[in-house]
Design an enzyme around this catalytic site. Structure first.
Site, mmCIF file in Angstrom:
data_model
loop_
_atom_site.group_PDB
_atom_site.id
_atom_site.type_symbol
_atom_site.label_atom_id
_atom_site.label_comp_id
_atom_site.label_asym_id
_atom_site.label_seq_id
_atom_site.Cartn_x
_atom_site.Cartn_y
_atom_site.Cartn_z
ATOM 1 N NE ARG A 1 48.532 41.130 40.318
ATOM 2 C CZ ARG A 1 49.130 39.932 40.338
ATOM 3 N NH1 ARG A 1 48.615 38.950 41.058
ATOM 4 N NH2 ARG A 1 50.238 39.718 39.650
ATOM 5 C CE1 TYR B 1 52.295 46.180 44.047
ATOM 6 C CE2 TYR B 1 53.591 44.541 42.869
ATOM 7 C CZ TYR B 1 52.414 45.244 43.044
ATOM 8 O OH TYR B 1 51.362 45.017 42.202
ATOM 9 C CG HIS C 1 45.548 45.840 38.921
ATOM 10 N ND1 HIS C 1 45.814 44.514 38.609
ATOM 11 C CD2 HIS C 1 46.649 46.529 38.525
ATOM 12 C CE1 HIS C 1 46.997 44.417 38.051
ATOM 13 N NE2 HIS C 1 47.532 45.621 37.992
ATOM 14 C CG HIS D 1 54.984 39.631 39.258
ATOM 15 N ND1 HIS D 1 55.189 40.574 40.250
ATOM 16 C CD2 HIS D 1 53.775 39.938 38.708
ATOM 17 C CE1 HIS D 1 54.155 41.402 40.283
ATOM 18 N NE2 HIS D 1 53.294 41.039 39.371
ATOM 19 N NE ARG E 1 48.807 38.571 36.522
ATOM 20 C CZ ARG E 1 49.710 37.625 36.778
ATOM 21 N NH1 ARG E 1 49.306 36.392 37.114
ATOM 22 N NH2 ARG E 1 51.005 37.877 36.721
ATOM 23 C CE LYS F 1 49.310 39.361 32.925
ATOM 24 N NZ LYS F 1 50.051 40.629 32.811
#
Length: 295
Positions: free
Chosen positions: A240, A272, A237, A263, A145, A169
């Site tokens: 990514r 995806y 992004h 994730h 990210r 995150k």
């Protein structure tokens, strides 16, 4: 209302240790909500009910916010009210039972392998180009990210074993591998980094020696994409997304891609598979004798 907000900013900054970028986003969202409430005579958080939360969303929609932005605003408000409940400032969270407008599923945009080759085909010896090429190679090779790349320090990266330690995150750390092209590009950058008179341990620094900001990285990618003749707008992004799509096309290992992307939920990675199926469908339509469409 401001007193609770000030305490919440400290909570996010000190206890949650959110990034300055995340904190700014929270502040922008909640201050706009305060404005909406004040415009309608509501001056305390205790006075907010589920119907008022729905009104906030309706007013935000009038302001021009689309489904995704409305969902974000509701999420920020819901988390703030959860904090207020924990602090015993309110008894119940009025946003709990409120649903965000249903979002249309937009497939993320990516660039194909040939465009990636076009993008990275630059052997300029200018220090700033060496830095930017290292950023591009690492983004595409690891799927980081923007915030993860921007926060990297010198000790985050190991070019010998080709691994980068990332804080993702929710302050979740993960180790992500990267390829030999990225390793070479980073090594070339480390040789000239000293020319920028770096002021701290940031991996990527500006010409003034400061850590590159999110916006500076975005701008450099835009410039690079134009310079390399890319037909579409380039941003972190998109690289990514390209990493994830190309990995799935080559391996079909959804779990591995989930780990690499950081994730927490597999459902986030599954978008995806739609891109991958789209690619397969195009191949099928062009190759199968019974699938070709009539002109």
């Amino acid at each position: 209302m401001q007193e609770q907000l000030d305490k919440y900013w400290n909570y996010l900054r000190i206890e949650r240790q959110v990034s300055p970028h995340t904190l700014t986003n929270y502040q922008r969202q909640l201050y706009r909500i305060v404005d909406i409430l004040a415009e309608n005579g509501i001056t305390s958080w205790q006075a907010v009910t589920p119907s008022i939360v729905r009104f906030i969303l309706a007013q935000s929609n009038k302001d021009g916010l689309k489904e995704r932005s409305l969902a974000l605003r509701l999420s920020v408000l819901r988390r703030f009210f959860t904090y207020l409940v924990q602090q015993q400032d309110i008894n119940v969270n009025p946003a709990t039972g409120v649903s965000a407008p249903k979002q249309n599923r937009h497939l993320p945009k990516n660039i194909d392998a040939e465009q990636v080759q076009q993008l990275l085909n630059n052997d300029s010896k200018e220090p700033i180009d060496i830095r930017d090429r290292a950023i591009l190679e690492l983004l595409y090779s690891s799927g980081l990210r923007l915030s993860e790349l921007q926060s990297l320090n010198l000790n985050s990266i190991n070019t010998r074993v080709r691994e980068v330690r990332v804080m993702g995150k929710g302050n979740k750390e993960r180790i992500v591998p990267f390829g030999r092209y990225a390793s070479h590009a980073i090594q070339q950058w480390l040789k000239v980094r000293i020319l920028f008179n770096p002021k701290d341990e940031a991996l990527f620094v500006s010409q003034l020696g400061n850590r590159l900001t999110h916006r500076a990285i975005q701008q450099r990618l835009e410039v690079w994409g134009i310079k390399q003749g890319l037909s579409s707008h380039l941003n972190p992004h998109k690289l990514r997304h390209s990493f994830a799509t190309h990995m799935l096309e080559a391996s079909s290992d959804l779990r591995a891609v989930q780990e690499l992307l950081g994730h927490s939920n597999l459902s986030t990675t599954q978008i995806y598979t739609h891109l991958n199926f789209q690619h397969l469908a195009e191949v099928y339509d062009s190759a199968h004798p019974r699938a070709k469409r009539k002109k």
